[in-house]
Design a protein around this motif. Structure first.
Motif, PDB file in Angstrom:
ATOM      1  N   GLN A 112       0.830  -1.207   0.000  1.00 51.25           N
ATOM      2  CA  GLN A 112       0.000   0.000   0.000  1.00 51.25           C
ATOM      3  C   GLN A 112       0.866   1.259   0.000  1.00 51.25           C
ATOM      4  N   ALA A 131       2.483   2.307  -3.356  1.00 56.94           N
ATOM      5  CA  ALA A 131       1.616   2.838  -4.417  1.00 56.94           C
ATOM      6  C   ALA A 131       2.043   4.245  -4.812  1.00 56.94           C
ATOM      7  N   THR A 132       2.767   4.917  -3.898  1.00 59.72           N
ATOM      8  CA  THR A 132       3.300   6.248  -4.195  1.00 59.72           C
ATOM      9  C   THR A 132       4.820   6.153  -4.359  1.00 59.72           C
ATOM     10  N   ASP A 133       5.420   7.238  -4.820  1.00 58.21           N
ATOM     11  CA  ASP A 133       6.859   7.249  -5.066  1.00 58.21           C
ATOM     12  C   ASP A 133       7.645   7.128  -3.757  1.00 58.21           C
ATOM     13  N   THR A 182      10.248   8.667  -1.845  1.00 58.86           N
ATOM     14  CA  THR A 182      10.904   9.975  -1.867  1.00 58.86           C
ATOM     15  C   THR A 182      12.150  10.025  -0.988  1.00 58.86           C
TER      16      THR A 182
END
Length: 590
Positions: free
Chosen positions: A56, A59-61, A63
């Motif tokens: 989960q 799902a985003t980068d 960073t």
């Protein structure tokens, strides 16, 4: 460790009404024999739950690369390779493995290091290599073609980091073994003589472990790091002699453990001397050596750790990785044998005393690193006494005076005599006379030096000045344990009119009775006479009689801390007793 019979131990547990959440090895722990298959399935399910969380998040980068990313990758790899996992051979995991491996390579410097706290740090890079090499080991035996890119990326990162560890430096004693353990793992994957040579170069400095079982830093945080590192080096090179200091340290860890798993850290030379550390950190080490050595007491301690609050979140979540990496973990633990729940241990090397009577414990600390200097690498805790009765916790007692702003009492050791532990400190504070003619300078630019009493520095050339008006303060605190209670006798002599303060700090969240709230203070109370009581849950600690001769409660740390604008105050419910020298007072805590 000295053993007690199972029958005797169970009788003690039943007699004192102990419960598994507070006291290790309570009766029920022995009546619920764990099936290894059930436990293994439990850790597989915990891994699956963690992988769902990681997926989960991915799902985003990515960073920022943190140390936790190594465990994220290792947990996903373990789920992919474990036949009983719901994620076994799941193609959906491969892009996430690839994403994490690429992020690691992107963050890696040209020299192979990462920035974790310290910049371009070889030892901090070594910490993340522990789970990453475990992941690479697990994936190595999986022939799924779709994993080839991930394997290649991991190899590139690990080999590049390996060169940084083979040539790079470090800061602290435990870093030597963290770096060496990472090199041992890298060498097991991608053998290279230079890795092994570097390990032996560090090992040639010697692995120090004193007769009590303390490593150089005496830190529970870093002892866990060292134990795991030495086990890794010992099993992979192999160098089985490295297991011996681990065994000694684990013995000490047990006797430093409170019934709820908290570890005593008064004598630590690192930042954990003022923080809470749990025996949870040592689970892998007790578990591994329990099986390897067929040690029934280590087996019991490992099973006890599994019952502690936090085990599922802090240990079980990442455990599958180790079971897949090292086959020994899958072997059955030996039949457990309870270590002692009643003992009295005097660790003379660090002036630390541990007394346990089932769920009642006493800790005494008489100081160990002198002179007292405020710096990492020095033990300077003023916590000389602590007491626990089940859930009721007196975190510490401290003693302070306003004698020339010297602050908290630090005992100059402990003497055990006639059944009592005696703590003692003598302080002298002089005034200084003019310099003799032969030391005078026309320009007035004298040596910048420390005062002879160690309180401050100035350009006064103190060592060459005659002294006068010397004031003395001599403090003696004797402690005698009697059937689960402690009698503390305070004697302070010398200069008259000195304000003294006895400070209790109880665990926050409890209730206090028999005390007076101090106005303007946060959780500050006074015990002016009679006895007070602290209660937490179903357990309580009584203490007294009280005395309160003055209300000067500021500056307890003394000049050494106040000149740095620092404070040693901790969270908790603080109770104060006060007096004026000459001071004689007896307190019973039980």
């Amino acid at each position: 460790m000295e053993a007690i019979s199972r029958k005797s131990f169970l009788q003690q547990c039943l007699w004192f009404g102990t419960a598994i959440s507070f006291s290790p090895f309570a009766a029920q722990a022995w009546n619920e024999k764990r099936m290894d298959d059930d436990f293994y399935q439990k850790l597989v399910l915990a891994n699956a739950k963690e992988v769902a969380r990681v997926v989960q998040l991915l799902a985003t980068d990515i960073t920022q690369v943190r140390r936790r990313l190594g465990y994220d990758l290792a947990n996903v790899a373990a789920a992919f390779c474990e036949p009983t996992s719901q994620y076994y051979q799941s193609a959906e995991l491969i892009p996430y493995l690839t994403k994490m491996a690429r992020a690691l390579l992107k963050a890696q410097h040209a020299d192979g290091t990462l920035d974790f706290g310290n910049l371009a740090s070889p030892p901090d890079t070594a910490f993340i290599l522990e789970p990453l090499c475990a992941a690479a080991t697990i994936l190595k035996s999986n022939n799924t073609a779709a994993l080839n890119e991930v394997k290649g990326l991991l190899r590139e990162f690990i080999v590049k980091a390996g060169e940084a560890l083979r040539t790079g430096g470090l800061h602290t004693p435990n870093h030597r073994w963290v770096v060496s353990a990472a090199l041992a793992k890298i060498n097991a994957l991608f053998p290279k003589p230079g890795y092994v040579n570097r390990i032996h170069e560090w090992l040639s400095e010697g692995v120090y472990c004193d007769s009590d079982g303390n490593f150089l830093e005496r830190s529970m945080n870093y002892s866990a790091v060292i134990d795991r590192s030495l086990i890794t080096i010992g099993r992979l090179l192999p160098l089985p002699a490295l297991f011996e200091p681990v065994r000694k340290n684990l013995g000490l860890v047990y006797f430093h453990a409170e019934p709820n798993g908290d570890l005593v850290t008064n004598d630590s030379r690192r930042q954990d001397q003022f923080s809470s550390v749990s025996i949870l950190n040592f689970y892998h080490d007790f578990y591994y050596l329990a099986i390897r050595d067929n040690n029934p007491e280590f087996s019991a301690i490992a099973k006890y750790i599994e019952t502690l609050n936090g085990f599922n979140d802090r240990v079980l979540t990442d455990l599958l990785v180790y079971f897949l990496e090292e086959p020994l973990y899958k072997k059955t633990l030996p039949e457990p044998k309870a270590p002692p729940a009643t003992f009295e241990k005097f660790f003379k090397g660090t002036n630390l005393v541990r007394i346990r009577r089932n769920d009642i414990t006493t800790t005494l600390f008489g100081g160990t690193d002198f002179p007292i200097i405020i710096a990492s690498g020095r033990a300077n805790s003023p916590n000389f006494f602590a007491f626990r009765k089940g859930e009721a916790i007196l975190k510490y007692m401290r003693f302070s005076t306003d004698f020339f702003n010297t602050g908290y009492f630090h005992s100059q050791g402990i003497v055990h005599s006639a059944g009592k532990y005696v703590l003692h400190q003598k302080i002298e504070a002089p005034y200084y006379q003019p310099l003799p003619d032969k030391f005078k300078r026309a320009d007035g630019n004298y040596t910048h030096s420390q005062s002879t009493d160690g309180r401050f520095w100035n350009k006064m050339d103190f060592q060459h000045r005659p002294q006068s008006n010397i004031n003395t303060l001599e403090t003696t605190i004797s402690v005698e344990e009697k059937n689960g209670s402690n009698e503390l006798n305070f004697s302070v002599e010398g200069t008259e009119g000195v304000h003294v303060v006895i400070e209790f700090c109880f665990k926050e969240g409890g209730t206090l009775t028999g005390l007076k709230k101090i106005e303007g203070g946060s959780d500050n109370y006074s015990l002016e006479s009679g006895s007070g009581e602290y209660r937490y849950g179903n357990d309580s600690i009584k203490f007294g009689p009280g005395v309160f001769k003055h209300a000067s409660l500021s500056g307890l740390e003394g000049e050494m801390y106040s000149s740095h604008f620092g404070s040693l105050r901790t969270d908790g419910m603080h109770v104060f007793l006060t007096g004026i020298t000459p001071f004689l007072h007896t307190i019973v805590v039980g």
